[in-house]
Design an enzyme around this catalytic site. Sequence first.
Site, PDB file in Angstrom:
ATOM      1  N   ASP A  13       3.810   5.429  20.495  1.00  0.00           N
ATOM      2  CA  ASP A  13       4.825   4.858  21.384  1.00  0.00           C
ATOM      3  C   ASP A  13       4.692   3.358  21.585  1.00  0.00           C
ATOM      4  O   ASP A  13       5.697   2.657  21.698  1.00  0.00           O
ATOM      5  CB  ASP A  13       4.750   5.528  22.765  1.00  0.00           C
ATOM      6  N   ARG A  14       3.466   2.845  21.675  1.00  0.00           N
ATOM      7  CA  ARG A  14       3.273   1.477  22.156  1.00  0.00           C
ATOM      8  C   ARG A  14       2.495   0.645  21.139  1.00  0.00           C
ATOM      9  O   ARG A  14       1.300   0.854  20.942  1.00  0.00           O
ATOM     10  CB  ARG A  14       2.548   1.500  23.507  1.00  0.00           C
ATOM     11  N   GLU A  26       9.563   9.322  36.541  1.00  0.00           N
ATOM     12  CA  GLU A  26       9.544   8.536  35.311  1.00  0.00           C
ATOM     13  C   GLU A  26      10.916   8.593  34.646  1.00  0.00           C
ATOM     14  O   GLU A  26      11.718   9.486  34.906  1.00  0.00           O
ATOM     15  CB  GLU A  26       8.511   9.086  34.316  1.00  0.00           C
ATOM     16  N   ASP A  54      14.271  20.286  33.005  1.00  0.00           N
ATOM     17  CA  ASP A  54      13.201  19.694  32.203  1.00  0.00           C
ATOM     18  C   ASP A  54      12.716  20.670  31.130  1.00  0.00           C
ATOM     19  O   ASP A  54      13.044  21.859  31.142  1.00  0.00           O
ATOM     20  CB  ASP A  54      12.042  19.272  33.105  1.00  0.00           C
ATOM     21  N   ARG A  62      11.462  20.624  22.219  1.00  0.00           N
ATOM     22  CA  ARG A  62      12.602  19.710  22.215  1.00  0.00           C
ATOM     23  C   ARG A  62      13.532  20.083  21.057  1.00  0.00           C
ATOM     24  O   ARG A  62      13.680  19.368  20.073  1.00  0.00           O
ATOM     25  CB  ARG A  62      12.118  18.272  22.098  1.00  0.00           C
ATOM     26  N   TYR A 118      14.971  13.006  23.771  1.00  0.00           N
ATOM     27  CA  TYR A 118      15.404  12.410  25.027  1.00  0.00           C
ATOM     28  C   TYR A 118      16.933  12.476  25.140  1.00  0.00           C
ATOM     29  O   TYR A 118      17.652  12.545  24.144  1.00  0.00           O
ATOM     30  CB  TYR A 118      14.976  10.943  25.097  1.00  0.00           C
TER      31      TYR A 118
END
Length: 469
Positions: free
Chosen positions: A151-152, A276, A324, A371, A406
């Site tokens: 992710d980062r 979040e 969720d 997902r 998402y």
Amino acid sequence: MNPNQKIITIGSVSLTIATICFLMQIAILVTTVTLHFKQYECNSPPNNQVMLCEPTIIERNITEIVYLTNTTIEKEICPKLAEYRNWSKPQCKITGFAPFSKDNSIRLSAGGDIWVTREPYVSCDPDKCYQFALGQGTTLNNRHSNDTVHDRTPYRTLLMNELGVPFHLGTKQVCIAWSSSSCHDGKAWLHVCVTGHDENATASFIYDGRLVDSIGSWSKKILRTQESECVCINGTCTVVMTDGSASGRADTKILFIEEGKIVHISPLSGSAQHVEECSCYPRYSGVRCVCRDNWKGSNRPIVDINVKDYSIVSSYVCSGLVGDTPRKNDSSSSSHCLNPNNEEGGHGVKGWAFDDGNDVWMGRTISEKLRSGYETFKVIGGWSKPNSKLQINRQVIVDRGNRSGYSGIFSVEGKSCINRCFYVELIRGRKQETEVWWTSNSIVVFCGTSGTYGTGSWPDGADINLMPI
């Protein structure tokens, strides 16, 4: 009439006509000069005021052409100055959602240079809509796409294209970011861009293409923001930011921003335990967000933001059909409006919901654990009645056998009402699809409709065996 009289008469008439023509030419000249100077008088400030040296956004530039005896005069109408958005119109009444846009980024990557992305979203200025995503600093058919499941990284940047245009090599990189939010206040774009070390990241606030403000990590544990659009009302933009544990107590703050400058910061208050990745929408005269509880609840937290006095109230969506993933099956799940349900609370996924009177429209994955798949529906009493489960108007957006990811909301102002739209991230590649070394996504977008609609499924559609490794 003798010849002399005829000559005198003709001369008199000619002189009269010449005089009239001369006066007309003088009138035309005066009119031309007057109009020429008058166009510079538009919106001129009084003598005791200073004209601010700021860019002017021109919404209309209309030229009127007036014809007078073969002389053309151009009169420029003064352009209307852009105004802040106030979102005061009512929410559109809808029966469901209709297809709007799909970018097919992964399929196109099989034969073209398309960015590797994740965390996409959509936001609109007063004229058109744009798609955003966090790029990985590489195209898919590039060895740098190896291990982009992370992710980062310092190579991630916020990408921006007109909605429906995949992120090609000519795409603008708006800022450096591995977490972001964007919104248009009616005059210019605001981008909130988070990057840096996990334990000491920086959020940059970029307005109208200029860095205006910044804030550092306050809990030293992955400062992060919405991954969807922020909302601006009368020049004040709100963005929800969290710093701290992703699976325990964290420190969430709501920032109020005017033309890129932080003017106030409010702490989260109310009964929400963990917040979040909020999906926010204007609910005049404030902002309402539906977020992700990654700690205790599979029911989604609500954050209500008062733009005038900076107060914050939080709770949970009442619907017993929770939004969720992961979550319990619908017969076992519950929500009682005030607190997290303590059901499958760990982990989660960004999602959305919005109120419709006492009811709620929402979207979620079809799978309760993964997902995969995506559906939308309305829950009668789902905004006000604890544990309400009466579902109507269900639609399948992505069938259960295909991956999703998402999802988030964005709002579009029409002539008489504000429409709610949503996007779904269609993730492909790792971790699930180990045939390739990359992780990326495409998107599909739907908007509310008051009309009728049919059925279908709109997955990513790429054959993983045809893709670059």
